[in-house]
Motif scaffolding. Structure first.
Motif, short mmCIF file in Angstrom:
data_model
loop_
_atom_site.label_atom_id
_atom_site.label_comp_id
_atom_site.label_asym_id
_atom_site.label_seq_id
_atom_site.Cartn_x
_atom_site.Cartn_y
_atom_site.Cartn_z
N SER A 254 0.84 -1.14 -0.02
CA SER A 254 -0.02 0.04 0.00
C SER A 254 0.77 1.16 0.04
CB SER A 254 -0.98 0.01 1.25
OG SER A 254 -0.07 -0.22 2.34
N LYS A 255 2.07 1.19 0.47
CA LYS A 255 3.06 2.34 0.58
C LYS A 255 4.08 2.42 -0.43
CE LYS A 255 2.21 2.95 5.59
NZ LYS A 255 2.92 3.01 6.90
N GLU A 256 4.47 1.33 -0.74
CA GLU A 256 5.57 1.21 -1.91
C GLU A 256 5.33 -0.17 -2.38
OE1 GLU A 256 10.24 1.13 -2.16
OE2 GLU A 256 9.55 1.42 -0.37
N MET A 257 5.50 -0.11 -3.86
CA MET A 257 5.43 -1.03 -4.85
C MET A 257 6.45 -2.19 -4.34
SD MET A 257 3.44 -2.52 -7.13
CE MET A 257 3.33 -3.64 -8.32
N PRO A 258 6.08 -3.55 -4.20
CA PRO A 258 7.29 -4.50 -3.99
C PRO A 258 8.13 -4.68 -5.01
CG PRO A 258 5.19 -5.50 -3.67
CD PRO A 258 4.82 -4.07 -3.92
N GLU B 223 -1.21 -6.42 -8.29
CA GLU B 223 -1.04 -5.10 -9.00
C GLU B 223 0.03 -5.10 -10.07
OE1 GLU B 223 -0.50 -0.03 -8.35
OE2 GLU B 223 -0.74 -1.31 -6.56
N GLU B 224 0.00 -5.08 -11.14
CA GLU B 224 0.77 -5.27 -12.25
C GLU B 224 1.59 -6.65 -12.30
OE1 GLU B 224 3.58 -2.09 -12.33
OE2 GLU B 224 1.92 -0.60 -12.78
N GLY B 225 0.75 -7.79 -11.93
CA GLY B 225 1.40 -8.89 -11.56
C GLY B 225 2.33 -9.24 -10.68
N ILE B 226 2.26 -8.36 -9.57
CA ILE B 226 2.91 -8.53 -8.28
C ILE B 226 2.01 -8.70 -7.16
CG2 ILE B 226 4.66 -7.45 -6.63
CD1 ILE B 226 5.96 -8.47 -9.41
N ASN B 227 2.05 -9.54 -6.17
CA ASN B 227 1.25 -9.75 -4.98
C ASN B 227 1.48 -8.66 -4.20
OD1 ASN B 227 0.55 -12.16 -6.12
ND2 ASN B 227 2.02 -13.43 -4.66
#
Length: 371
Positions: free
Chosen positions: A56-60, A89-93
């Motif tokens: 939620s804060k930074e894209m892993p 989101e964009e294929g990333i969990n």
């Protein structure tokens, strides 16, 4: 036997080794920094479902896996279980979704999140939480305002939470003349306003959260749909403050109804104008059906003329006619009359009496004459 390195050469070699260590450790240090920045946030929405988000804060930078279990162990969920419904989101969990059957309150809920990135293991620290402290209720519904006295209002509402006794509420309101919102807390689904101004236009909102008897949380629900009360005639700017549903469900149907009414009125007026300029030719057949069908062509009876009047127009006398003929004159004889001489009777005919004053006429038996 090798000769020893000079001090300058030793310093250069140490610098190269240090640079190589920094270059090799750079990616892992950046990954650890990103790991420290990341966290997990879990919310139970209205006791219906649970979401745990770590993106939620930074894209892993890697696909993390989530494992969860409860303590103390019970009949179910006593062993670590992997998330069944990942949010991506964009294929990333970026999170995990739990249904209602996977939520157990008043037991410690543990989650462990890890991933593998560039041959290294990335871990978000294990977190323990109480799900009863993470409940976010749904917004209140069916807001209603009633007048209970001349200057007192009563606001009531309903809740979609299945344990309404576990909720407390906050009421927010403001008039069209105020610049700030006023908020009050309410323990039940009712709130009274001791004094209102009938010249103002008020807007009310309500939100809810779990009270101290059912959990420890600061998660408030979203604000409810607003409800309005008061006089809006003198407020010129209130039209801009109306919510979108007001225009869709109130203004648009009203405007459509008014437009249809205007079109019907115009159509009626055009029909009247057309009749004035192009009058219709009346059909007299319907007016004389009774004359020919009922009265068999008897006009006096159809017109309502009395029998006495009809009888008065019939003649009540008789007359006979006397036919007069004239013989052709003989050769060499003078006409029967000429100039101012009196007419003479032809031979073989009886003459008209001398007392007759009209020449050339033969009187009938009565006073009528014929030529």
């Amino acid at each position: 036997m090798d000769s020893p390195l000079s001090p300058s050469s030793a310093r250069k070699e140490a610098g190269m080794v240090l640079t190589l260590i920094l270059l090799l450790s750079g990616p892992s240090q950046r990954a650890m920094a990103a790991q420290r920045q990341q966290g997990v946030e879990c919310i139970v929405f209205n006791d219906q479902y649970l979401t745990c988000m770590w993106g939620s804060k930074e894209m892993p930078t890697a696909n993390y896996s989530l494992y969860y279990w409860y303590f103390p162990p019970g009949v179910e969920n006593h062993m670590p279980v992997e998330c069944k419904h990942y949010l991506q989101e964009e294929g990333i969990n970026t999170g995990c979704w739990f249904n209602h059957s996977e939520i157990i309150q008043f037991r410690t809920f543990y989650i462990h999140i890890n991933a593998s990135h560039e041959g290294r293991s990335l871990v978000i620290p294990t977190k323990a939480m109480k799900l009863q402290d993470l409940v976010k209720p749904a917004p209140p519904v069916n807001l209603t305002i009633q007048n209970i006295s001349n200057n007192q209002l009563q606001l009531t509402w309903d809740s979609m939470y299945n344990k309404p006794r576990c909720l407390e509420y906050a009421v927010r309101y403001k008039s069209n003349k105020d610049t700030r919102w006023t908020e009050h807390l309410a323990s039940g689904k009712i709130f009274s306003f001791p004094s209102v101004d009938y010249e103002k236009y008020y807007t009310f909102y309500v939100k809810s959260k779990i009270n101290q008897y059912c959990g420890t949380t600061q998660l408030w629900s979203e604000w409810s749909v607003p409800v309005f009360w008061g006089n809006n005639a003198t407020d010129t700017g209130m039209a801009e403050k109306q919510p979108p549903w007001f225009w869709i469900h109130v203004v648009l149907p009203t405007a459509s109804l008014m437009l249809i009414l205007v079109l019907v009125i115009l159509l009626i007026r055009m029909e009247r104008v057309w009749v004035i300029f192009m009058p219709r030719i009346p059909n007299p057949s319907k007016n004389f059906d009774e004359l020919f069908n009922t009265h068999q062509g008897n006009f006096p009876e159809w017109a309502g003329v009395s029998k006495d009047v009809v009888e008065s127009f019939k003649p009540n006398y008789s007359e006979s006619f006397c036919y007069v003929s004239e013989l052709p004159p003989k050769e060499g004889s003078s006409p029967l009359w000429g100039g101012h001489d009196k007419p003479r009777a032809p031979p073989g005919r009886s003459s008209v009496p001398a007392s007759s004053s009209s020449p050339g006429l033969i009187l009938s038996k009565k006073s009528y004459v014929g030529v």
